[in-house]
Design a protein around this motif. Sequence first.
Motif, PDB file in Angstrom:
ATOM      1  N   CYS A  84      39.096 -74.128  41.868  1.00  0.00           N
ATOM      2  CA  CYS A  84      38.489 -75.434  41.654  1.00  0.00           C
ATOM      3  C   CYS A  84      39.316 -76.506  42.348  1.00  0.00           C
ATOM      4  O   CYS A  84      40.542 -76.456  42.327  1.00  0.00           O
ATOM      5  CB  CYS A  84      38.414 -75.764  40.171  1.00  0.00           C
ATOM      6  N   PHE A  85      38.647 -77.497  42.898  1.00  0.00           N
ATOM      7  CA  PHE A  85      39.342 -78.647  43.462  1.00  0.00           C
ATOM      8  C   PHE A  85      39.535 -79.756  42.432  1.00  0.00           C
ATOM      9  O   PHE A  85      40.349 -80.634  42.620  1.00  0.00           O
ATOM     10  CB  PHE A  85      38.548 -79.224  44.640  1.00  0.00           C
ATOM     11  N   TYR A  86      38.763 -79.736  41.339  1.00  0.00           N
ATOM     12  CA  TYR A  86      38.775 -80.879  40.445  1.00  0.00           C
ATOM     13  C   TYR A  86      39.912 -80.864  39.433  1.00  0.00           C
ATOM     14  O   TYR A  86      40.134 -81.833  38.733  1.00  0.00           O
ATOM     15  CB  TYR A  86      37.441 -81.015  39.702  1.00  0.00           C
ATOM     16  N   ASP A  92      44.951 -74.202  40.429  1.00  0.00           N
ATOM     17  CA  ASP A  92      43.493 -74.331  40.539  1.00  0.00           C
ATOM     18  C   ASP A  92      42.822 -73.000  40.813  1.00  0.00           C
ATOM     19  O   ASP A  92      41.625 -72.938  41.003  1.00  0.00           O
ATOM     20  CB  ASP A  92      43.112 -75.347  41.612  1.00  0.00           C
ATOM     21  N   ASN A 121      32.045 -73.839  48.197  1.00  0.00           N
ATOM     22  CA  ASN A 121      32.669 -74.398  49.394  1.00  0.00           C
ATOM     23  C   ASN A 121      33.447 -73.304  50.125  1.00  0.00           C
ATOM     24  O   ASN A 121      34.249 -72.596  49.518  1.00  0.00           O
ATOM     25  CB  ASN A 121      33.612 -75.526  48.966  1.00  0.00           C
ATOM     26  N   SER A 124      38.838 -74.073  51.993  1.00  0.00           N
ATOM     27  CA  SER A 124      39.808 -73.977  50.904  1.00  0.00           C
ATOM     28  C   SER A 124      40.851 -75.082  50.933  1.00  0.00           C
ATOM     29  O   SER A 124      41.700 -75.165  50.045  1.00  0.00           O
ATOM     30  CB  SER A 124      40.509 -72.613  50.944  1.00  0.00           C
ATOM     31  N   ASP A 125      40.794 -75.950  51.926  1.00  0.00           N
ATOM     32  CA  ASP A 125      41.718 -77.080  52.041  1.00  0.00           C
ATOM     33  C   ASP A 125      41.129 -78.273  51.292  1.00  0.00           C
ATOM     34  O   ASP A 125      40.041 -78.751  51.634  1.00  0.00           O
ATOM     35  CB  ASP A 125      41.940 -77.420  53.515  1.00  0.00           C
ATOM     36  N   LYS A 126      41.842 -78.764  50.286  1.00  0.00           N
ATOM     37  CA  LYS A 126      41.306 -79.871  49.497  1.00  0.00           C
ATOM     38  C   LYS A 126      41.084 -81.118  50.340  1.00  0.00           C
ATOM     39  O   LYS A 126      40.289 -81.988  49.983  1.00  0.00           O
ATOM     40  CB  LYS A 126      42.232 -80.194  48.324  1.00  0.00           C
ATOM     41  N   TYR A 129      37.518 -81.752  50.975  1.00  0.00           N
ATOM     42  CA  TYR A 129      36.629 -81.916  49.821  1.00  0.00           C
ATOM     43  C   TYR A 129      36.379 -83.395  49.547  1.00  0.00           C
ATOM     44  O   TYR A 129      37.313 -84.177  49.414  1.00  0.00           O
ATOM     45  CB  TYR A 129      37.259 -81.258  48.590  1.00  0.00           C
ATOM     46  N   GLU A 131      35.409 -85.874  46.926  1.00  0.00           N
ATOM     47  CA  GLU A 131      35.374 -85.867  45.469  1.00  0.00           C
ATOM     48  C   GLU A 131      34.144 -86.559  44.901  1.00  0.00           C
ATOM     49  O   GLU A 131      33.756 -86.290  43.762  1.00  0.00           O
ATOM     50  CB  GLU A 131      36.650 -86.522  44.926  1.00  0.00           C
ATOM     51  N   PHE A 186      32.956 -78.372  44.564  1.00  0.00           N
ATOM     52  CA  PHE A 186      34.261 -78.426  43.906  1.00  0.00           C
ATOM     53  C   PHE A 186      34.845 -77.036  43.675  1.00  0.00           C
ATOM     54  O   PHE A 186      35.997 -76.908  43.251  1.00  0.00           O
ATOM     55  CB  PHE A 186      34.167 -79.194  42.571  1.00  0.00           C
ATOM     56  N   HIS A 188      35.790 -73.316  45.534  1.00  0.00           N
ATOM     57  CA  HIS A 188      36.061 -72.849  46.892  1.00  0.00           C
ATOM     58  C   HIS A 188      36.545 -71.407  46.869  1.00  0.00           C
ATOM     59  O   HIS A 188      36.941 -70.878  45.829  1.00  0.00           O
ATOM     60  CB  HIS A 188      37.112 -73.729  47.571  1.00  0.00           C
TER      61      HIS A 188
END
Length: 248
Positions: A84-86, A92, A121, A124-126, A129, A131, A186, A188
Motif C-alpha cells: 500500500c502507498f497510503y 507498507d 498499480n 512500485s515507486d511512491k 503515485y 495521492e 494506492f 502496488h
Amino acid sequence: MLILAPSYKRAGGLLTHHVLPSTIYCVHSFEAEEYRAQGVEVIEMPDEIRGNIARVRNWLVDWAAEQGETEILLLDDDIVRFGCFYRTTGADALVGDAAEEKVEHCFRVAEEWGVALWGVNCVSDKGGYKEYTPFNCKGYCTASFHGLRLNSLGAIRYDERLPLKEDYDICLQVLNRDRKLLRFNFLHLLKNDHGNQGGCAMYRNLDKERQQMDLLIRKWGDSIVRVDKTSKELLDINPVMRAPIGGV
C-alpha cells in the motif's frame, strides 16, 4: 476466490506464493511433477494450449467457471511485493493473511462498484503515485495482477491474437462494453522479472513486439492506442492507452 498463477518452465524460480500463500500454480501436464516437487499446489493444464499466454488465461477463466467459481485473481509467478502507498507508519508491504485479506477487500469493492475487472498499480515507486487519485476507472491494469468477476465478465476473453498485449486489449474490451473498470492506484506490486527464462520470454522478441503493437493499434485505432514516442532511440513496447471516456 481462487488465486491462480500460470507458469511455464520456471519451477525453480517461483516467488508469488511467498506473498500470497493460497496461490495455485497452473502448469502444463508435461512439467507438473517438477512443480509439485517444489512443494506448491498445482493445477494441470493441457499441453496443447502452451505457447500463448492469452490462450492459457482463457482456459483458466473457463475452467474456473466450470468449477462454479465466480472470482479469480490471475497473477504472474514472480511477484515479490504487494503493498500500500497510503500507510504512514510501519512497513507498507502486505504478506500472507494481510495480503489475501486485502485482495478479498478489493473483490468486495469491485462488486460494489459493479466492475468485471480490477487491478493494481504496476509502479512500485511512491514518487509515481498521485495521492489525490487513489482509484482509476479507465486506465490500464497489468495482467500481472488481474482480478476477474466471472459473472460480470460474461463472454469477454483475452484476445489470443495478442499474447504480448492481451492485458491492454481486455482492459479496452471491458471499457468499451461497461465504460469502467477499477484500478487501485494506492496498491502496488513489484516483480522479479529481469532476466527471467520461460514464460512469455520463450516467444517474446522485438519483432514480435512490433507486430503485436501494430495489431493492437489496428484493432482499436491510433486515437485510443499509440506508440510512446518519448524516446527517439528506443521502441517503448508498452503502448499508451487512452480510453475516450470521461472521469478518472
